[in-house]
Motif scaffolding. Structure first.
Motif, PDB file in Angstrom:
ATOM      1  N   GLU A 106       0.825  -1.204   0.000  1.00  0.00           N
ATOM      2  CA  GLU A 106       0.000   0.000   0.000  1.00  0.00           C
ATOM      3  C   GLU A 106       0.862   1.259   0.000  1.00  0.00           C
ATOM      4  N   VAL A 107       1.948   1.221   0.777  1.00  0.00           N
ATOM      5  CA  VAL A 107       2.840   2.372   0.835  1.00  0.00           C
ATOM      6  C   VAL A 107       3.467   2.639  -0.534  1.00  0.00           C
ATOM      7  N   MET A 108       3.919   1.578  -1.188  1.00  0.00           N
ATOM      8  CA  MET A 108       4.538   1.717  -2.499  1.00  0.00           C
ATOM      9  C   MET A 108       3.535   2.227  -3.540  1.00  0.00           C
ATOM     10  N   GLU A 109       2.332   1.667  -3.525  1.00  0.00           N
ATOM     11  CA  GLU A 109       1.312   2.093  -4.490  1.00  0.00           C
ATOM     12  C   GLU A 109       0.941   3.556  -4.293  1.00  0.00           C
ATOM     13  N   TYR A 110       0.838   3.970  -3.036  1.00  0.00           N
ATOM     14  CA  TYR A 110       0.509   5.365  -2.756  1.00  0.00           C
ATOM     15  C   TYR A 110       1.655   6.270  -3.204  1.00  0.00           C
ATOM     16  N   PHE A 111       2.880   5.835  -2.950  1.00  0.00           N
ATOM     17  CA  PHE A 111       4.052   6.611  -3.380  1.00  0.00           C
ATOM     18  C   PHE A 111       4.027   6.835  -4.880  1.00  0.00           C
ATOM     19  N   SER A 113       1.548   7.022  -6.790  1.00  0.00           N
ATOM     20  CA  SER A 113       0.471   7.934  -7.192  1.00  0.00           C
ATOM     21  C   SER A 113       0.741   9.392  -6.820  1.00  0.00           C
ATOM     22  N   VAL A 114       1.640   9.605  -5.873  1.00  0.00           N
ATOM     23  CA  VAL A 114       1.866  10.984  -5.400  1.00  0.00           C
ATOM     24  C   VAL A 114       3.337  11.404  -5.491  1.00  0.00           C
ATOM     25  N   LYS A 115       4.178  10.614  -6.126  1.00  0.00           N
ATOM     26  CA  LYS A 115       5.610  10.905  -6.061  1.00  0.00           C
ATOM     27  C   LYS A 115       5.987  12.241  -6.681  1.00  0.00           C
ATOM     28  N   GLU A 116       5.149  12.770  -7.577  1.00  0.00           N
ATOM     29  CA  GLU A 116       5.420  14.093  -8.139  1.00  0.00           C
ATOM     30  C   GLU A 116       5.413  15.151  -7.039  1.00  0.00           C
ATOM     31  N   GLN A 117       4.578  14.941  -6.035  1.00  0.00           N
ATOM     32  CA  GLN A 117       4.492  15.895  -4.929  1.00  0.00           C
ATOM     33  C   GLN A 117       5.760  15.890  -4.074  1.00  0.00           C
ATOM     34  N   TYR A 118       6.460  14.770  -4.094  1.00  0.00           N
ATOM     35  CA  TYR A 118       7.662  14.633  -3.268  1.00  0.00           C
ATOM     36  C   TYR A 118       8.945  14.952  -4.047  1.00  0.00           C
ATOM     37  N   GLU A 210      25.873  28.023  -5.671  1.00  0.00           N
ATOM     38  CA  GLU A 210      25.684  26.723  -6.322  1.00  0.00           C
ATOM     39  C   GLU A 210      24.234  26.582  -6.763  1.00  0.00           C
ATOM     40  N   LYS A 211      24.024  25.844  -7.853  1.00  0.00           N
ATOM     41  CA  LYS A 211      22.662  25.550  -8.308  1.00  0.00           C
ATOM     42  C   LYS A 211      22.468  24.038  -8.250  1.00  0.00           C
ATOM     43  N   THR A 212      21.339  23.624  -7.697  1.00  0.00           N
ATOM     44  CA  THR A 212      21.051  22.188  -7.597  1.00  0.00           C
ATOM     45  C   THR A 212      19.967  21.819  -8.591  1.00  0.00           C
ATOM     46  N   GLU A 213      20.102  20.648  -9.179  1.00  0.00           N
ATOM     47  CA  GLU A 213      19.139  20.193 -10.183  1.00  0.00           C
ATOM     48  C   GLU A 213      17.910  19.572  -9.525  1.00  0.00           C
ATOM     49  N   GLU A 214      16.848  19.508 -10.292  1.00  0.00           N
ATOM     50  CA  GLU A 214      15.614  18.853  -9.825  1.00  0.00           C
ATOM     51  C   GLU A 214      15.936  17.395  -9.470  1.00  0.00           C
ATOM     52  N   LYS A 215      15.364  16.937  -8.371  1.00  0.00           N
ATOM     53  CA  LYS A 215      15.673  15.592  -7.881  1.00  0.00           C
ATOM     54  C   LYS A 215      14.401  14.775  -7.744  1.00  0.00           C
ATOM     55  N   GLU A 216      14.423  13.580  -8.337  1.00  0.00           N
ATOM     56  CA  GLU A 216      13.267  12.690  -8.228  1.00  0.00           C
ATOM     57  C   GLU A 216      13.067  12.248  -6.781  1.00  0.00           C
ATOM     58  N   ALA A 217      11.825  11.967  -6.435  1.00  0.00           N
ATOM     59  CA  ALA A 217      11.508  11.524  -5.078  1.00  0.00           C
ATOM     60  C   ALA A 217      12.177  10.180  -4.795  1.00  0.00           C
ATOM     61  N   ASN A 218      12.731  10.043  -3.622  1.00  0.00           N
ATOM     62  CA  ASN A 218      13.360   8.797  -3.198  1.00  0.00           C
ATOM     63  C   ASN A 218      12.426   8.076  -2.233  1.00  0.00           C
ATOM     64  N   PHE A 219      12.007   6.882  -2.593  1.00  0.00           N
ATOM     65  CA  PHE A 219      11.021   6.150  -1.800  1.00  0.00           C
ATOM     66  C   PHE A 219      11.488   5.928  -0.360  1.00  0.00           C
ATOM     67  N   ASP A 220      12.751   5.531  -0.199  1.00  0.00           N
ATOM     68  CA  ASP A 220      13.255   5.250   1.144  1.00  0.00           C
ATOM     69  C   ASP A 220      13.219   6.489   2.035  1.00  0.00           C
ATOM     70  N   VAL A 222      11.027   8.965   1.895  1.00  0.00           N
ATOM     71  CA  VAL A 222       9.669   9.441   2.211  1.00  0.00           C
ATOM     72  C   VAL A 222       8.747   8.325   2.697  1.00  0.00           C
ATOM     73  N   ARG A 223       9.266   7.099   2.775  1.00  0.00           N
ATOM     74  CA  ARG A 223       8.441   5.954   3.154  1.00  0.00           C
ATOM     75  C   ARG A 223       7.658   6.198   4.442  1.00  0.00           C
ATOM     76  N   GLU A 224       8.354   6.669   5.488  1.00  0.00           N
ATOM     77  CA  GLU A 224       7.697   6.825   6.786  1.00  0.00           C
ATOM     78  C   GLU A 224       6.635   7.919   6.750  1.00  0.00           C
ATOM     79  N   ASN A 225       6.904   9.001   6.025  1.00  0.00           N
ATOM     80  CA  ASN A 225       5.905  10.062   5.879  1.00  0.00           C
ATOM     81  C   ASN A 225       4.653   9.543   5.189  1.00  0.00           C
ATOM     82  N   ILE A 226       4.864   8.732   4.150  1.00  0.00           N
ATOM     83  CA  ILE A 226       3.732   8.170   3.411  1.00  0.00           C
ATOM     84  C   ILE A 226       2.963   7.190   4.284  1.00  0.00           C
ATOM     85  N   ARG A 227       3.682   6.381   5.037  1.00  0.00           N
ATOM     86  CA  ARG A 227       3.024   5.425   5.926  1.00  0.00           C
ATOM     87  C   ARG A 227       2.134   6.155   6.948  1.00  0.00           C
TER      88      ARG A 227
END
Length: 255
Positions: A106-111, A113-118, A210-220, A222-227
């Protein structure tokens, strides 16, 4: 020696008020129920003595209250009923959401669906010098062009609290700064220093570190926040489902 005597010997009695014994466990429980930071000051011999004294005072008040039948007074009975009602409601809520669980799927499936937000957007690590007048800002830029250190000039001239760190603002992301500052900083290159930028706060000299590039959400990460978010949602759903069933049993009217 009887079993009862053996158990009594195992419990260390630290005080006695009348026929009521105060045990070491009572002291430990009292400290355990304190705010952890506040409780630290009682982790000493003197602190323990203070707790024992307080438990003695409380027991004296309790005995006096019972002897004077305060527990039969109308005001007390009202407080008791209010407290009882509040505790029952809290307990009933905990029972309504009892058994709600979240599994890893469930945590993975929710991630997913919302990973763009993270997703972490592109960021800028910048410093600035803030002054009231444009002319002053231009004078400071001249000093920088002649080789004077940006950080030293920030400490000397900037009116922003960041001056103590040489003007360093850390990393920020789109929308976190006022629009004029935001647009300029994100349009600059690393190492570049701006001309005076006017905002509602005054005139800024911006240095992009320094400029930092856009970074994809990392499941590990944000896992606890999603849970926790999923748990909140499922508990809320279980609670509302229970309440809606009860509305059929107990008619509700709102006036």
């Amino acid at each position: 020696m009887t079993k009862e005597n053996t158990m009594e010997n195992e419990v260390k009695i630290v005080a006695q008020v009348g026929d009521t014994k105060i045990a070491e466990t009572d002291v430990l429980n009292y400290i355990r129920n304190m705010d952890p930071q506040f409780a630290q000051q009682f982790h000493s011999e003197e602190g323990i003595k203070q707790i024992i004294d307080e438990l003695i005072r409380q027991e004296l008040l309790y005995k006096d209250a019972i002897e004077n039948k305060m527990d039969e007074e109308e005001e007390f009975l009202k407080v008791l009923e209010d407290t009882r009602s509040s505790l029952i409601k809290s307990y009933a809520f905990s029972k309504a959401i009892e058994g709600v669980n979240i599994d890893e799927k469930e945590v993975m499936e929710y991630f997913e669906s919302v990973k763009e937000q993270y997703k972490q957007p592109a960021g800028v690590h910048a410093a600035h010098i803030l002054v009231d007048e444009e002319e002053k800002a231009k004078e400071i830029i001249e000093k920088i062009n002649k080789g004077e250190e940006f950080e030293t000039l920030a400490k000397e001239f900037s009116s922003c609290p960041s001056k103590d760190n040489g003007g360093d603002l850390g990393v920020f992301y789109p929308g976190q700064m006022v629009p004029e500052f935001d647009q300029k900083a994100f349009a600059m290159e690393e190492g570049e220093i701006s001309e005076p930028v006017k905002t509602q706060f005054g005139y800024h000299i911006i240095k992009v570190i320094e400029k930092t590039e856009e970074k994809e959400a990392n499941f590990d990460e944000v896992r606890e926040n999603i849970r926790m978010e999923l748990m909140r949602q499922k508990q809320q759903a279980a609670y509302l489902e229970k309440v809606n069933r009860l509305k059929e049993k107990y008619p509700v009217q709102v006036f």
